[in-house]
Design a protein around this motif. Structure first.
Motif, PDB file in Angstrom:
ATOM      1  N   LEU A   1       0.745  -1.210  -0.038  1.00  0.00           N
ATOM      2  CA  LEU A   1       0.026   0.063   0.118  1.00  0.00           C
ATOM      3  C   LEU A   1       1.014   1.342   0.140  1.00  0.00           C
ATOM      4  O   LEU A   1       0.598   2.116  -0.803  1.00  0.00           O
ATOM      5  CB  LEU A   1      -1.004  -0.018   1.220  1.00  0.00           C
ATOM      6  CG  LEU A   1      -1.905   1.067   1.093  1.00  0.00           C
ATOM      7  CD1 LEU A   1      -2.774   1.063   0.030  1.00  0.00           C
ATOM      8  CD2 LEU A   1      -2.564   0.868   2.597  1.00  0.00           C
ATOM      9  N   THR A   2       1.894   1.303   0.756  1.00  0.00           N
ATOM     10  CA  THR A   2       2.805   2.484   0.863  1.00  0.00           C
ATOM     11  C   THR A   2       3.499   2.718  -0.684  1.00  0.00           C
ATOM     12  O   THR A   2       3.442   3.537  -1.040  1.00  0.00           O
ATOM     13  CB  THR A   2       4.146   2.065   1.817  1.00  0.00           C
ATOM     14  OG1 THR A   2       3.560   2.014   3.044  1.00  0.00           O
ATOM     15  CG2 THR A   2       5.112   3.063   1.674  1.00  0.00           C
ATOM     16  N   ALA A   3       3.711   1.459  -1.300  1.00  0.00           N
ATOM     17  CA  ALA A   3       4.406   1.769  -2.614  1.00  0.00           C
ATOM     18  C   ALA A   3       3.195   2.164  -3.464  1.00  0.00           C
ATOM     19  O   ALA A   3       3.743   3.171  -4.488  1.00  0.00           O
ATOM     20  CB  ALA A   3       4.831   0.282  -3.122  1.00  0.00           C
ATOM     21  N   ALA A   4       2.214   1.574  -3.518  1.00  0.00           N
ATOM     22  CA  ALA A   4       1.273   2.016  -4.378  1.00  0.00           C
ATOM     23  C   ALA A   4       0.691   3.665  -4.261  1.00  0.00           C
ATOM     24  O   ALA A   4       0.224   4.448  -5.309  1.00  0.00           O
ATOM     25  CB  ALA A   4      -0.098   1.248  -4.241  1.00  0.00           C
ATOM     26  N   LEU A   5       0.702   4.082  -2.904  1.00  0.00           N
ATOM     27  CA  LEU A   5       0.653   5.420  -2.640  1.00  0.00           C
ATOM     28  C   LEU A   5       1.478   6.262  -3.019  1.00  0.00           C
ATOM     29  O   LEU A   5       1.299   7.714  -3.218  1.00  0.00           O
ATOM     30  CB  LEU A   5       0.048   5.721  -1.160  1.00  0.00           C
ATOM     31  CG  LEU A   5      -1.139   4.920  -0.880  1.00  0.00           C
ATOM     32  CD1 LEU A   5      -1.097   5.010   0.801  1.00  0.00           C
ATOM     33  CD2 LEU A   5      -2.427   5.874  -1.217  1.00  0.00           C
ATOM     34  N   ALA A   6       2.866   5.941  -3.248  1.00  0.00           N
ATOM     35  CA  ALA A   6       3.833   6.800  -3.728  1.00  0.00           C
ATOM     36  C   ALA A   6       4.049   6.780  -5.012  1.00  0.00           C
ATOM     37  O   ALA A   6       4.826   7.634  -5.749  1.00  0.00           O
ATOM     38  CB  ALA A   6       5.332   6.211  -2.989  1.00  0.00           C
ATOM     39  N   ALA A   7       3.231   5.782  -5.835  1.00  0.00           N
ATOM     40  CA  ALA A   7       3.230   5.877  -7.693  1.00  0.00           C
ATOM     41  C   ALA A   7       2.806   7.127  -8.006  1.00  0.00           C
ATOM     42  O   ALA A   7       1.779   7.982  -7.559  1.00  0.00           O
ATOM     43  CB  ALA A   7       2.459   4.473  -8.059  1.00  0.00           C
ATOM     44  N   PRO A   8       3.071   7.593  -9.224  1.00  0.00           N
ATOM     45  CA  PRO A   8       2.780   8.832  -9.861  1.00  0.00           C
ATOM     46  C   PRO A   8       1.319   8.910  -9.972  1.00  0.00           C
ATOM     47  O   PRO A   8       0.726   9.881 -10.248  1.00  0.00           O
ATOM     48  CB  PRO A   8       3.578   8.722 -11.086  1.00  0.00           C
ATOM     49  CG  PRO A   8       4.536   8.014 -11.009  1.00  0.00           C
ATOM     50  CD  PRO A   8       4.441   6.826  -9.859  1.00  0.00           C
ATOM     51  N   ASP A   9       0.717   7.566 -10.444  1.00  0.00           N
ATOM     52  CA  ASP A   9      -0.740   7.767 -10.603  1.00  0.00           C
ATOM     53  C   ASP A   9      -1.661   7.292  -9.550  1.00  0.00           C
ATOM     54  O   ASP A   9      -2.619   7.129  -9.636  1.00  0.00           O
ATOM     55  CB  ASP A   9      -1.121   6.600 -11.642  1.00  0.00           C
ATOM     56  CG  ASP A   9      -0.785   5.151 -11.133  1.00  0.00           C
ATOM     57  OD1 ASP A   9      -0.076   4.798 -10.313  1.00  0.00           O
ATOM     58  OD2 ASP A   9      -1.275   4.169 -11.979  1.00  0.00           O
ATOM     59  N   ALA A  10      -1.027   7.370  -8.279  1.00  0.00           N
ATOM     60  CA  ALA A  10      -1.743   7.401  -6.810  1.00  0.00           C
ATOM     61  C   ALA A  10      -3.046   8.445  -6.995  1.00  0.00           C
ATOM     62  O   ALA A  10      -2.729   9.558  -7.464  1.00  0.00           O
ATOM     63  CB  ALA A  10      -0.971   7.520  -5.821  1.00  0.00           C
TER      64      ALA A  10
END
Length: 380
Positions: A117-126
Motif C-alpha cells: 500500500l505504501t508503494a502504491a500510494l507513492a506511485a505517480p498515478d496514485a
C-alpha cells in the motif's frame, strides 16, 4: 460563548509543518509504523537540536516534534532524510497516511500488505486524496484498529481478509496479493463518487449520503472493541505516556532497549522487551489514572486553544470511572470521535458533553476551579 476554531483541512507533516503556540509541529510518519533503534535515537537527537525537547505521539501512530524553529526546519529535514523517514514530496507524504496494527508477526500478512500500500500510494498515478484521508491495515490474528480513525480498512474477518469503507459494515473479501490494489481502487471510487469538496472529504461522510458501494461488498461484518493497556505482549512490552508526550531523553532511553512500534493509542511497543522499563515519564501500570484522560496541548501551546487543558485533566484523572477527553477547542484534535465524557474549552470555562465529540451540544459549562473542586460535576 465558544469561538469557532480554524479548520486547516490538513494535518502537519515533516515537509509541511504546522505553526503552533510553541513553534512548528513537525510530524514524522514512521514507515510501516516502526522506528528502528537507530532511527528512534536519531529522532531524539534531532528533536533536542532543532525543537524544544518535547515529542508527541499522535492518534494516527505518528511522532511529532514540537517547538521547531523556522531556521531549524531545513537541517531537521536533512537529518530525518538521512534516517530514511522523509518522503520525496509533500504529496507523497500526505498520501502515506497508513496506520499499521502494531501486533503483527511473521505469520500474518500485515507488513507485506502495508508495504504494498505504501508503494502504491507513492506511485505517480496514485489518487489525489484529501490530507486527512487515511488507511488502516489491521490483518493480525486479532482486529485492534476498529476504534482508530481511518477511511479505508484492510482487516481480518475470521479466516478471511476483507476490505471495508468507513461508515459501512459491508466488506469485500480480498487476498494478501490483491489487498493494496483493491484499497486503491476503493479510494479512486471515493473520488469518482464526489467524496471530496473544496479539498476535503471523508469516507464516512460519503457513506452517510447513502451512496451504494461498488460490486463485491457483500460480506456483513461487525465492529470489534479493543482497549489498549500497558503490559507484556507476544511482541514485547507496550508502554504509555502522560497525554502521549515524552521528553527527548525518554525516547533516547527507549531506543536503547530495541526497535519501537508506534501505536495509535499514544503508546510504544518495545520489540523483544521482556520487562517493563523503569523510566521517568513512562507508564507501565495498566491501572494508571492518567490512561483514562486524553488532552490536547491546550493553551498556550496551541494558538487555537481557549484554555489550558492538561492541568485540569491531571487533576480529574483520579476521580474518573469513564474515559474523559479535555479539548482546548471544538476541533477535538486529540480525540475526534465521541467519548463518554468531554470537556471543551470555551471563553468562560469548559463545556461538559456526554457521549459526544468536542463540537457537540454541551449540557452545562463550568470553570476550571469548580471542576477541580467538585469532580462529581462530571457524574451528576
Amino acid at each position: 460563548m465558544t469561538e469557532a476554531p480554524l479548520v486547516q483541512g490538513w494535518c502537519p507533516g515533516a515537509l509541511r509543518p504546522m505553526l503552533s503556540g510553541d513553534g512548528y509541529v513537525v510530524r514524522v510518519r514512521p514507515r510501516l509504523g516502526r522506528l528502528s533503534a537507530d532511527q528512534a535515537a536519531g529522532v531524539a537527537a534531532l528533536a533536542l537540536a532543532h525543537g524544544n525537547g518535547l515529542i508527541d505521539l499522535s492518534a494516527r501512530a505518528n511522532v511529532q516534534l514540537r517547538g521547531v524553529r523556522a531556521d531549524s526546519h531545513a537541517p531537521l529535514i536533512a537529518g530525518l532524510r538521512a534516517l530514511g523517514l522523509i518522503d520525496d514530496s509533500v504529496a507523497q507524504e500526505s498520501r502515506r497516511n497508513i496506520v499499521v496494527q502494531p501486533f503483527w508477526g511473521d505469520s500474518d500478512p500485515t507488513l507485506a500488505i502495508a508495504a504494498d500500500l505504501t508503494a502504491a500510494l507513492a506511485a505517480p498515478d496514485a489518487p489525489d486524496l484529501p490530507g486527512k484521508f487515511g488507511f488502516a491495515v489491521d490483518c493480525g490474528l486479532r482486529r485492534v484498529l476498529d476504534g482508530t480513525a481511518a477511511d479505508i480498512r484492510l482487516a481480518r474477518q475470521g479466516d478471511q481478509l476483507v476490505l471495508r469503507a468507513e461508515g459501512s459494515l459491508r466488506a469485500k473479501v480480498v487476498s494478501p496479493d490483491t489487498a493494496a490494489a483493491e484499497a486503491l481502487a476503493l479510494a479512486r471510487w471515493f473520488l469518482a463518487m464526489g467524496g471530496v469538496a473544496q479539498g476535503r472529504g471523508r469516507m464516512a461522510a460519503l457513506m452517510a449520503r447513502g451512496v451504494a458501494l461498488p460490486e463485491g461488498f457483500t460480506l456483513e461484518t461487525s465492529a470489534q472493541a479493543y482497549n489498549a493497556a500497558p503490559g507484556a505482549c507476544a511482541q514485547g512490552q507496550l508502554v504509555g505516556f502522560e497525554f502521549g508526550q515524552m521528553q527527548v531523553e525518554t525516547l533516547a532511553a527507549l531506543s536503547r532497549l530495541g526497535a519501537l512500534r508506534v501505536t495509535p493509542w499514544r503508546m510504544l511497543l518495545i520489540e523483544g522487551a521482556t520487562q517493563a522499563p523503569a523510566l521517568p515519564g513512562v507508564i507501565t501500570d495498566p491501572a494508571s489514572p492518567l490512561l483514562r484522560v486524553i488532552a490536547c496541548t491546550g493553551a498556550p501551546g496551541c494558538t487555537q486553544a481557549l484554555q489550558p487543558t492538561r492541568a485540569l485533566a491531571r487533576a480529574l484523572a483520579p476521580h474518573l470511572s469513564a474515559p474523559l477527553h479535555v479539548s482546548g477547542c471544538a476541533k477535538g484534535c486529540a480525540h475526534p470521535g465521541p467519548a463518554p465524557l468531554t470537556l471543551t474549552a470555551t471563553v468562560e470555562g469548559f463545556a461538559l458533553i456526554r457521549d459526544g465529540t468536542a463540537a457537540d451540544m454541551p449540557l452545562s459549562t463550568h470553570s476550571m476551579a469548580d471542576l477541580i473542586a467538585r469532580p462529581d460535576i462530571l457524574t451528576e
